[in-house]
Design an enzyme around this catalytic site. Structure first.
Site, PDB file in Angstrom:
ATOM      1  N   GLU A  45       0.836  -1.211   0.000  1.00  0.00           N
ATOM      2  CA  GLU A  45       0.000   0.000   0.000  1.00  0.00           C
ATOM      3  C   GLU A  45       0.866   1.254   0.000  1.00  0.00           C
ATOM      4  O   GLU A  45       0.609   2.211  -0.736  1.00  0.00           O
ATOM      5  CB  GLU A  45      -0.914  -0.006   1.219  1.00  0.00           C
ATOM      6  CG  GLU A  45      -1.724   1.252   1.403  1.00  0.00           C
ATOM      7  CD  GLU A  45      -2.114   1.480   2.851  1.00  0.00           C
ATOM      8  OE1 GLU A  45      -2.389   2.644   3.209  1.00  0.00           O
ATOM      9  OE2 GLU A  45      -2.130   0.511   3.618  1.00  0.00           O
ATOM     10  N   ASP A  49       0.813   3.861  -3.232  1.00  0.00           N
ATOM     11  CA  ASP A  49       0.432   5.269  -3.118  1.00  0.00           C
ATOM     12  C   ASP A  49       1.385   6.142  -3.921  1.00  0.00           C
ATOM     13  O   ASP A  49       0.965   7.091  -4.608  1.00  0.00           O
ATOM     14  CB  ASP A  49       0.443   5.665  -1.638  1.00  0.00           C
ATOM     15  CG  ASP A  49       0.151   7.136  -1.428  1.00  0.00           C
ATOM     16  OD1 ASP A  49      -0.978   7.560  -1.703  1.00  0.00           O
ATOM     17  OD2 ASP A  49       1.068   7.867  -0.981  1.00  0.00           O
ATOM     18  N   ASP A 118      -7.009   1.103   0.415  1.00  0.00           N
ATOM     19  CA  ASP A 118      -5.677   0.573   0.712  1.00  0.00           C
ATOM     20  C   ASP A 118      -5.327  -0.594  -0.214  1.00  0.00           C
ATOM     21  O   ASP A 118      -4.200  -0.680  -0.720  1.00  0.00           O
ATOM     22  CB  ASP A 118      -5.614   0.093   2.168  1.00  0.00           C
ATOM     23  CG  ASP A 118      -5.689   1.238   3.160  1.00  0.00           C
ATOM     24  OD1 ASP A 118      -5.595   2.404   2.750  1.00  0.00           O
ATOM     25  OD2 ASP A 118      -5.861   0.955   4.368  1.00  0.00           O
ATOM     26  N   GLU A 121      -4.399   0.556  -3.788  1.00  0.00           N
ATOM     27  CA  GLU A 121      -3.014   1.026  -3.867  1.00  0.00           C
ATOM     28  C   GLU A 121      -2.041  -0.143  -3.817  1.00  0.00           C
ATOM     29  O   GLU A 121      -1.037  -0.155  -4.547  1.00  0.00           O
ATOM     30  CB  GLU A 121      -2.737   2.004  -2.735  1.00  0.00           C
ATOM     31  CG  GLU A 121      -3.482   3.324  -2.872  1.00  0.00           C
ATOM     32  CD  GLU A 121      -3.260   4.261  -1.711  1.00  0.00           C
ATOM     33  OE1 GLU A 121      -3.524   5.465  -1.862  1.00  0.00           O
ATOM     34  OE2 GLU A 121      -2.816   3.796  -0.633  1.00  0.00           O
TER      35      GLU A 121
END
Length: 229
Positions: A45, A49, A118, A121
């Site tokens: 995650e 991002d 989450d 990502e």
């Protein structure tokens, strides 16, 4: 590790066939079912991002060669925020293949906005590690295509825009009140009222996070203030 039929179907929806499907399995593994031999998706995650951010920043620069940083920043924020990632995750039914512990599953984890964002990502990071930046970029641009094409000149979230309107008109920030909550604990429905100091107000009802319903209420009130209702 051989992926299940559901996971293979998800690869099709995602638009990427993994050479190392164990990366996707990890991206779909929530902490509620993780173990010493089955790591969760938190590290992915973190990476995802950044992958998403770079793809979006580059795409926005290419889409508008004259936009200033002040114009680009809110567009970027609108495209990478959690609500957007969760919405994309729902469109490809990511929740259906999330790997959750029993308690998280019973509490509606497959529909929770934060878990979906989450995991989305993390999946992007898995694509990046599996096949490189070009593959991850291809997936992002495909899944975000409509949003990139229709991004507004001023895509601030509605709560921010309403607060700025209130301040510009000499009022304190708007107040949000949970007027009603119905449904089971794992999938509640909220009725949110937003009210300005002069008494003008609007409501929104829906499932999901309270924040997302507050955004809808703020948008409804903004529409009234702008004479759209």
């Amino acid at each position: 590790m051989k992926p299940s039929a559901d996971t293979r179907a998800f690869m099709v929806r995602l638009g990427h066939e993994f050479a190392r499907p164990e990366l996707l399995i990890r991206a779909l593994t929530h902490g509620s079912i993780a173990s010493a031999t089955r790591p969760d998706n938190q590290r992915l995650e973190f990476l995802g991002d950044r992958v998403l951010g770079l793809v979006m920043a580059e795409a926005l620069l290419k889409a508008d060669h004259t936009a200033s940083e002040g114009q680009l920043a809110p567009r970027y924020n609108a495209l990478v925020r959690g609500e957007t990632c969760a919405a994309v995750a729902r469109e490809i039914a990511l929740g259906d293949v999330l790997k959750l512990g029993r308690s998280e599953m019973m509490s509606g984890g497959r529909r929770k906005e934060a878990l979906l964002a989450d995991a989305m990502e993390a999946v992007l990071a898995a694509v990046y590690l599996d096949a490189g930046f070009g593959a991850a970029q291809k997936v992002v641009l495909k899944l975000w295509e409509t949003r990139l094409a229709s991004i507004e000149d001023d895509p601030r979230d509605a709560k921010t825009a309403l607060q700025e309107w209130a301040q510009a008109n000499g009022m304190p920030p708007p107040a949000y009140e949970q007027t009603e909550r119905t449904g089971p604990d794992h999938a509640p429905t909220f009725l949110i009222t937003v009210r300005l100091a002069d008494g003008r107000e609007a409501q929104a009802r829906g499932a999901g996070t309270k924040r997302s319903i507050e955004q809808a209420a703020a948008q409804a009130l903004l529409a009234r203030l702008e004479g759209h209702e």
